[in-house]
Design a protein around this motif. Structure first.
Motif, PDB file in Angstrom:
ATOM      1  N   TRP A   1       0.835  -1.202   0.000  1.00 26.15           N
ATOM      2  CA  TRP A   1       0.000   0.000   0.000  1.00 26.15           C
ATOM      3  C   TRP A   1       0.877   1.262   0.000  1.00 26.15           C
ATOM      4  N   LYS A   2       1.952   1.245   0.771  1.00 23.22           N
ATOM      5  CA  LYS A   2       2.853   2.407   0.838  1.00 23.22           C
ATOM      6  C   LYS A   2       3.491   2.669  -0.531  1.00 23.22           C
ATOM      7  N   THR A   3       3.961   1.600  -1.172  1.00 21.02           N
ATOM      8  CA  THR A   3       4.601   1.748  -2.482  1.00 21.02           C
ATOM      9  C   THR A   3       3.590   2.203  -3.526  1.00 21.02           C
ATOM     10  N   LEU A   4       2.394   1.631  -3.480  1.00 20.04           N
ATOM     11  CA  LEU A   4       1.345   2.025  -4.426  1.00 20.04           C
ATOM     12  C   LEU A   4       0.995   3.495  -4.263  1.00 20.04           C
ATOM     13  N   ALA A   5       0.857   3.957  -3.031  1.00 17.43           N
ATOM     14  CA  ALA A   5       0.520   5.361  -2.786  1.00 17.43           C
ATOM     15  C   ALA A   5       1.618   6.292  -3.307  1.00 17.43           C
ATOM     16  N   GLU A   6       2.871   5.901  -3.122  1.00 20.54           N
ATOM     17  CA  GLU A   6       3.981   6.726  -3.607  1.00 20.54           C
ATOM     18  C   GLU A   6       3.990   6.794  -5.128  1.00 20.54           C
ATOM     19  N   ARG A   7       3.797   5.658  -5.779  1.00 19.38           N
ATOM     20  CA  ARG A   7       3.845   5.599  -7.242  1.00 19.38           C
ATOM     21  C   ARG A   7       2.581   6.195  -7.885  1.00 19.38           C
ATOM     22  N   ALA A   8       1.497   6.255  -7.152  1.00 19.45           N
ATOM     23  CA  ALA A   8       0.249   6.789  -7.707  1.00 19.45           C
ATOM     24  C   ALA A   8       0.394   8.243  -8.129  1.00 19.45           C
ATOM     25  N   SER A   9       1.324   8.949  -7.510  1.00 18.72           N
ATOM     26  CA  SER A   9       1.510  10.360  -7.854  1.00 18.72           C
ATOM     27  C   SER A   9       2.057  10.542  -9.267  1.00 18.72           C
ATOM     28  N   ASP A  10       2.573   9.466  -9.874  1.00 19.58           N
ATOM     29  CA  ASP A  10       3.085   9.545 -11.247  1.00 19.58           C
ATOM     30  C   ASP A  10       1.969   9.524 -12.283  1.00 19.58           C
ATOM     31  N   VAL A  11       0.784   9.064 -11.891  1.00 17.39           N
ATOM     32  CA  VAL A  11      -0.330   8.874 -12.827  1.00 17.39           C
ATOM     33  C   VAL A  11      -1.004  10.216 -13.111  1.00 17.39           C
ATOM     34  N   ASP A  12      -1.356  10.459 -14.372  1.00 16.94           N
ATOM     35  CA  ASP A  12      -2.006  11.719 -14.734  1.00 16.94           C
ATOM     36  C   ASP A  12      -3.460  11.764 -14.287  1.00 16.94           C
ATOM     37  N   LEU A  13      -4.161  10.627 -14.352  1.00 15.40           N
ATOM     38  CA  LEU A  13      -5.563  10.594 -13.935  1.00 15.40           C
ATOM     39  C   LEU A  13      -5.980   9.152 -13.682  1.00 15.40           C
ATOM     40  N   PHE A  14      -6.806   8.954 -12.664  1.00 16.60           N
ATOM     41  CA  PHE A  14      -7.379   7.639 -12.378  1.00 16.60           C
ATOM     42  C   PHE A  14      -8.848   7.623 -12.816  1.00 16.60           C
ATOM     43  N   ILE A  15      -9.300   6.463 -13.287  1.00 21.25           N
ATOM     44  CA  ILE A  15     -10.712   6.270 -13.628  1.00 21.25           C
ATOM     45  C   ILE A  15     -11.269   5.164 -12.750  1.00 21.25           C
ATOM     46  N   ALA A  16     -12.282   5.480 -11.958  1.00 22.75           N
ATOM     47  CA  ALA A  16     -12.938   4.501 -11.096  1.00 22.75           C
ATOM     48  C   ALA A  16     -14.264   4.081 -11.723  1.00 22.75           C
ATOM     49  N   PRO A  17     -14.700   2.823 -11.532  1.00 24.51           N
ATOM     50  CA  PRO A  17     -15.944   2.350 -12.138  1.00 24.51           C
ATOM     51  C   PRO A  17     -17.195   2.715 -11.354  1.00 24.51           C
ATOM     52  N   SER A  18     -17.013   3.250 -10.156  1.00 19.32           N
ATOM     53  CA  SER A  18     -18.158   3.649  -9.333  1.00 19.32           C
ATOM     54  C   SER A  18     -17.707   4.739  -8.372  1.00 19.32           C
ATOM     55  N   ARG A  19     -18.655   5.534  -7.902  1.00 20.03           N
ATOM     56  CA  ARG A  19     -18.315   6.555  -6.928  1.00 20.03           C
ATOM     57  C   ARG A  19     -17.811   5.922  -5.643  1.00 20.03           C
ATOM     58  N   TYR A  20     -18.435   4.803  -5.253  1.00 15.38           N
ATOM     59  CA  TYR A  20     -18.004   4.089  -4.053  1.00 15.38           C
ATOM     60  C   TYR A  20     -16.513   3.778  -4.111  1.00 15.38           C
ATOM     61  N   PHE A  21     -16.072   3.187  -5.235  1.00 14.91           N
ATOM     62  CA  PHE A  21     -14.681   2.735  -5.287  1.00 14.91           C
ATOM     63  C   PHE A  21     -13.726   3.902  -5.511  1.00 14.91           C
ATOM     64  N   GLY A  22     -14.169   4.906  -6.238  1.00 17.34           N
ATOM     65  CA  GLY A  22     -13.333   6.085  -6.409  1.00 17.34           C
ATOM     66  C   GLY A  22     -13.040   6.767  -5.092  1.00 17.34           C
ATOM     67  N   GLU A  23     -14.066   6.916  -4.270  1.00 13.74           N
ATOM     68  CA  GLU A  23     -13.875   7.548  -2.970  1.00 13.74           C
ATOM     69  C   GLU A  23     -13.005   6.690  -2.051  1.00 13.74           C
TER      70      GLU A  23
END
Length: 483
Positions: A185-207
């Motif tokens: 989780w720590k590594t994923l959170a650090e690397r997530a900042s490299d992504v330009d935009l995330f797309i979630a399939p539902s508001r529940y999961f996006g939040e």
């Protein structure tokens, strides 16, 4: 637009991400976009045309595993790596993958999240070298956040923006041993900042993922998943289950009117409603809970003629669980009223869904979306789902089902009985759900909205262009951004 879609294959297992991405790429191509779909790890198992056909598999599953386990293999000659990428060996590895548990691959997942700093950096260089030989992409899309380790090097070398889908990563990561879980989780959170935009399939999961990855609200968009509607057809309103001949039936182990599918057929009539399930046959999807609800219903006078049909993926690790359910049903004297249809092809799946009266997959974890809900609704079959995760959102957006309190088998049985006891409501919500899927949840609708997101990201990367987009379901009132 020129788009690169990168999607991991799941070998011999059915995979929701594979189905969604394959349908997305097909629809994007039909809308005039140039899309290169790149498979990773293993071949995909699909029930429709494979959009990766002709494209080599990168991050070959065997190489990736050996690179994780052997420092010597990381420096092995190129010919040895190419030998282990052969289709026959990957097919063999696909069978082994079906038996893999999350705790067995936690170290590999963390290494992949580290990208160019991980043990599989060689595979990333090979992928980028191959992509350089193709038209420059306006945007690169990753199938899920477990691939974010690729982003930094992709952007550095190809100078293209990267969009990442979010789809069920939390369940896998939370299944890891504690020490690996925290680091992942720590590594994923650090690397997530490299992504330009995330797309979630539902508001529940996006939040949920925005919170767990500490993402700014403007970095997550919500676009509903969609399904390929080819083969689905307009259906007659759901008949009154109490009327004889309302549905076609089949003997246990058989299935009605399915020529060429390898499944039995019959033209006999039935006077019984059918409760259905179509997902992986596993405990996590709540199949045992559905069986218990079925047993409760069979003890009630009005539900004594109820049938249960179970379909979906069933791999080697699922078979003991399914066999235990068979024994449970046999002990209670109702096995003759239950059918199991594992690993159906597309034609058989569509016929299976059309044979049902009501549908339920009582998933026990936080389902990010649930394509099976759309598949049932597209067939005109109402759904009964837990009041949890993405399900309330989907029921509200489609109007095609009912909710019950999660974890309560008696409440599940009550919800099913209420629907079956109200034929008019059953018909009304079944038709509402069918229309909603065709209107708001098709692969074409999903592709149009995701293409809009891609265009926006590409424009931001190259500011001279400007375009707008809309979310997949206006009725759902889901905001474009997480707030």
């Amino acid at each position: 637009m020129t788009i690169v879609q990168i999607t991991p294959g799941a070998g011999g297992m059915f995979c929701g991400n594979c189905f969604r991405d394959n349908a997305l790429v097909g629809a994007l191509r039909q809308q005039g976009h140039s899309v290169l779909m790149v498979p990773l790890y293993l071949p995909m198992t699909l029930d429709e045309e494979d959009q990766t056909r002709g494209t080599p598999i990168f991050f070959s599953g065997i190489n990736v595993y050996l690179e994780q386990k052997s420092s010597i293999f990381r420096h092995a000659p190129a010919w040895m790596h190419r030998m282990l990428e052969s289709p026959s060996l990957l097919k063999w590895a696909a069978g082994k993958a079906a038996k893999t548990r999350p705790e067995e691959v936690g170290d590999l997942a963390i290494s992949m999240l580290r990208g160019e700093e991980g043990y599989q950096a060689r595979e990333l260089v090979e992928l980028i070298g191959w992509l350089r030989e193709h038209p420059h992409p306006d945007v690169i899309c990753l199938s899920n956040a477990l691939l974010v380790g690729l982003v930094r090097k992709l952007k550095e070398d190809l100078r293209s923006p990267v969009v990442c889908m979010l789809q069920g990563e939390d369940y896998f990561l939370d299944s890891l041993p504690q020490s690996q879980r925290d680091l992942a989780w720590k590594t994923l959170a650090e690397r997530a900042s490299d992504v330009d935009l995330f797309i979630a399939p539902s508001r529940y999961f996006g939040e949920l993922m925005a919170k767990r990855l500490n993402l700014p609200a403007e970095s997550v968009r919500v676009v509903y998943n969609g399904i390929n509607l080819e083969g689905y057809r307009a259906v007659e309103p759901t008949p009154d289950p109490s009327q004889e001949g309302s549905r076609r039936s089949s003997a246990p182990g058989q299935f009605p009117s399915l020529e060429g599918s390898g499944v039995g057929k019959t033209t006999s009539k039935q006077d019984a409603p059918v409760l259905g399930y179509f997902a992986r046959m596993c405990r996590e999807k709540g199949l045992d809970r559905l069986v218990e609800a079925f047993l409760l219903l069979k003890r009630r006078e009005r539900m004594q003629n109820l049938k249960l049909r179970v379909g979906g993926g069933c791999g080697p690790t699922d078979e003991p669980f399914v066999q235990a359910l068979r024994e449970r049903l046999k002990t209670n004297g109702v096995l003759h009223d239950v059918e199991f249809h594992p690993n159906l092809d597309r034609a058989a799946k569509l016929e299976f869904l059309r044979s049902l009266t009501v549908f339920c997959v009582p998933a026990l974890y936080g389902e990010a979306f649930g394509l099976y809900v759309l598949e049932s609704l597209a067939s005109g079959v109402p759904v009964v789902q837990p009041r949890a995760a993405s399900f309330p959102e989907l029921i509200e957006a489609s109007g095609g089902g009912a909710l019950y309190e999660p974890g309560d088998v008696a409440a599940l049985a009550e919800a099913v009985e209420r629907l079956l006891s109200n034929p008019e409501k059953l018909r009304t919500i079944g038709e509402a759900g069918r229309k909603a899927v065709w209107r708001d949840f098709s692969a074409a609708r999903m592709a149009g909205n995701i293409a809009g997101v891609f265009q926006e990201v590409s424009t931001r990367h190259s500011p001279r262009r400007k375009v707008d987009f809309e979310i997949a379901s206006p009725k759902s009132q889901i905001p474009n951004r997480i707030s």
